[in-house]
Enzyme design. Structure first.
Site, PDB file in Angstrom:
ATOM      1  N   LYS A   1       0.831  -1.205   0.000  1.00  0.00           N
ATOM      2  CA  LYS A   1       0.000   0.000   0.000  1.00  0.00           C
ATOM      3  C   LYS A   1       0.863   1.252   0.000  1.00  0.00           C
ATOM      4  O   LYS A   1       0.488   2.280  -0.569  1.00  0.00           O
ATOM      5  CB  LYS A   1      -0.912  -0.023   1.232  1.00  0.00           C
TER       6      LYS A   1
ATOM      7  N   ARG B   1      -3.664  -9.109  11.544  1.00  0.00           N
ATOM      8  CA  ARG B   1      -2.616  -8.108  11.293  1.00  0.00           C
ATOM      9  C   ARG B   1      -2.345  -7.306  12.566  1.00  0.00           C
ATOM     10  O   ARG B   1      -1.191  -7.113  12.962  1.00  0.00           O
ATOM     11  CB  ARG B   1      -3.058  -7.187  10.159  1.00  0.00           C
TER      12      ARG B   1
ATOM     13  N   HIS C   1       3.806   0.219   6.718  1.00  0.00           N
ATOM     14  CA  HIS C   1       3.101   1.490   6.815  1.00  0.00           C
ATOM     15  C   HIS C   1       3.810   2.546   5.986  1.00  0.00           C
ATOM     16  O   HIS C   1       5.042   2.566   5.911  1.00  0.00           O
ATOM     17  CB  HIS C   1       3.025   1.949   8.273  1.00  0.00           C
TER      18      HIS C   1
ATOM     19  N   TYR D   1      -1.041   2.224  17.572  1.00  0.00           N
ATOM     20  CA  TYR D   1      -0.721   1.005  18.307  1.00  0.00           C
ATOM     21  C   TYR D   1      -0.130   1.303  19.684  1.00  0.00           C
ATOM     22  O   TYR D   1       0.011   0.401  20.504  1.00  0.00           O
ATOM     23  CB  TYR D   1       0.241   0.140  17.493  1.00  0.00           C
TER      24      TYR D   1
END
Length: 290
Positions: free
Chosen positions: A165, A238, A261, A270
């Protein structure tokens, strides 16, 4: 769709998301018996957004739907289908970055999910390998679905994940457990095919499995294990991978690089599940932690 591809230059994955939202909008119009797009009104648009809101979907999904709808309305006005551009009337719902909590489960629960997969069948061998990939490397469903035979370097024990991504490619050491599960599937579960994708549909026609199927299989096994979690799916595994890395005291920077990321800000949420570090803050040693 031709406009989105040729003029806006969207990628195929984005086109797929547009198709999903527009089909749902078309089904809504059919249900309320609006058979002409020129008859669209603020009332019709607000009714669709209100019906689409949580708990049916998350707020981020509603925002995405609003974005698609705005583009579609501007296109209708440009093409002369609608006399006025109503896109400005579609307001994005207010949401706050990092407002939620990642949907992680404990590693013991992840093991329960894996144990609930019947690996005697061809589909079970496939699903077990896919769930291991999700939980071990924190992959996205689309990354598992697009994995090819060429991405696995058996000689050097490496696993390559392409076109993430963030636009990058990540190479991982190939876990012995993951490698064994993939080999078992390739030898005794994968149908005969010329496709290079690793994971295939078990029923004819034998085509590569899609990302939506990976999400559905993960949700199925999470529910089968009796684990209650909001929006069960592949992202739960995930998030659980990230939780495990946090518990092992990896930094957020290293974790973000590991799970692919695009920016460090994507990993910051997180911090809410870094239980041991948060406990130290609560006990009064916050300055040392920070």
């Amino acid at each position: 769709m031709r406009y989105l591809i040729e003029e806006k230059g969207l990628r195929q994955r984005s086109i797929y998301q547009y198709q999903i939202f527009l089909r749902q909008f078309a089904a809504y119009l059919e249900r309320i018996r609006v058979d002409n797009l020129a008859k669209l009104s603020p009332t019709v648009l607000s009714g669709f957004i209100a019906e689409y809101a949580p708990p049916r979907v998350s707020w981020s999904t509603v925002r995405n739907a609003c974005g698609v709808l705005r583009v579609f309305l501007r296109y209708l006005n440009r093409e002369g289908v609608m006399a006025k551009d109503l896109s400005s009337l579609v307001e994005f719902p207010q949401s706050y970055r990092h407002a939620g909590v990642p949907r992680s489960i404990s590693w013991e629960q992840v093991e329960q999910v894996l144990a609930g997969i019947d690996r005697r069948s061809a589909s079970g061998k496939r699903d077990y390998a896919m769930m291991l990939l999700l939980a071990t490397y924190g992959l996205r469903a689309a990354e598992v679905a697009s994995l090819t035979l060429d991405d696995i370097d058996w000689r050097n024990e490496r696993l390559k994940i392409r076109e993430r991504k963030a636009g990058n490619t990540t190479t991982y050491p190939l876990s012995a457990a993951v490698g064994a599960a993939i080999v078992e599937y390739l030898k005794n579960g994968r149908p005969a095919t010329t496709c290079r994708e690793v994971f295939m549909r078990c029923c004819a026609p034998h085509a590569p499995i899609g990302s939506a199927a990976v999400v559905c299989r993960a949700a199925h096994f999470i529910r089968k294990a009796g684990i209650r979690v909001p929006r069960a799916g592949s992202h739960v595994l995930r998030h659980s991978c990230v939780q495990r890395l946090l518990n092992a005291n990896f930094s957020l920077k290293h974790i973000g690089d590991y799970v692919g990321h695009r920016s460090a800000s994507s990993t910051q949420i997180y911090g809410k599940i870094a239980v041991e570090q948060l406990r130290e803050v609560a006990f009064g040693n916050g300055e040392d932690v920070l």
